[in-house]
Scaffold this active site. Sequence first.
Site, PDB file in Angstrom:
ATOM      1  CB  THR A  14      -3.471   5.160  -0.871  1.00  0.00           C
ATOM      2  OG1 THR A  14      -2.739   5.454  -2.061  1.00  0.00           O
ATOM      3  CG2 THR A  14      -4.355   3.947  -1.112  1.00  0.00           C
ATOM      4  CG  PHE A  25      -2.065  -0.867   1.204  1.00  0.00           C
ATOM      5  CD1 PHE A  25      -3.278  -0.442   0.683  1.00  0.00           C
ATOM      6  CD2 PHE A  25      -1.954  -2.164   1.664  1.00  0.00           C
ATOM      7  CE1 PHE A  25      -4.367  -1.295   0.632  1.00  0.00           C
ATOM      8  CE2 PHE A  25      -3.034  -3.029   1.617  1.00  0.00           C
ATOM      9  CZ  PHE A  25      -4.248  -2.598   1.101  1.00  0.00           C
ATOM     10  CG  ASP A  26       0.644   5.828  -1.786  1.00  0.00           C
ATOM     11  OD1 ASP A  26       1.737   6.300  -1.435  1.00  0.00           O
ATOM     12  OD2 ASP A  26      -0.386   6.512  -1.938  1.00  0.00           O
ATOM     13  CB  VAL A  27       1.035   5.292   3.657  1.00  0.00           C
ATOM     14  CG1 VAL A  27       0.379   5.835   4.925  1.00  0.00           C
ATOM     15  CG2 VAL A  27       1.491   3.847   3.865  1.00  0.00           C
TER      16      VAL A  27
END
Length: 240
Positions: free
Chosen positions: A18, A13-15
């Site tokens: 996102t 995951f991009d944090v």
Amino acid sequence: MARGLNEFKYMTFDVVGTLIDFEGGITACLAEIAAEAGVSIDGEEALALYRQARYMPDANLFPDDLARVYMVIAPRLGLPAEEKYGARLRDSASGWQGFSDSRAALADLAKSHKLIAMTNARRWALDHFERQLGSPFFVTFTADDTGTEKPDPAFFHKVFDFVASRGDSKGDILHVAQSQYHDIGISRALGMTNCWIERRHAQKGYGGTIKPKHFTVPDYHFTSMADFAAAVRESLKERT
């Protein structure tokens, strides 16, 4: 044809953008400074100026770089160009909120997949973000850990090496992100399966995220983490 959502062991995951609402955090802080100075700002204009300043050649790691960015954009917004406000914008990252659906969706996904954070933010900021998100990650990678930022392929290869150390491969990973520039395009180029969370689906433009040279059609496309998590649940039911 994209593989089934039930076929992956890992989700990366991009944090920021996102899962964490960095645009809301930045504009809220700038609006507070503006109110104190007796002026008003347009949020989308502020994000456009931020985007331009953020990608200057002398940019630093994020979110430390917000102190420099503020000094660049303040005159354009009619805000006081004082370093104390730049520090305030930088430090505001510790209070940025997760999107309303992020925490619950991640908790659900962590029941069936190993979640890996891949963020261009520094470790100190991710520590705050993780608490906001309920600490759902199996392992985390920051710019401090990798020595680089996405979309540099080297960032992704650090994650591939970690997965390989567990006897798995990038084919076992679904990469989930909102940034076409930082994540979706490069993940496709590296042969990953990806999922675009289009957080700005109801807004024009790219906001605080740099516009990609070319749009990449993702393998999966959702406008929220809630919808994505629901699709994963349905896919898992089909498997059983």
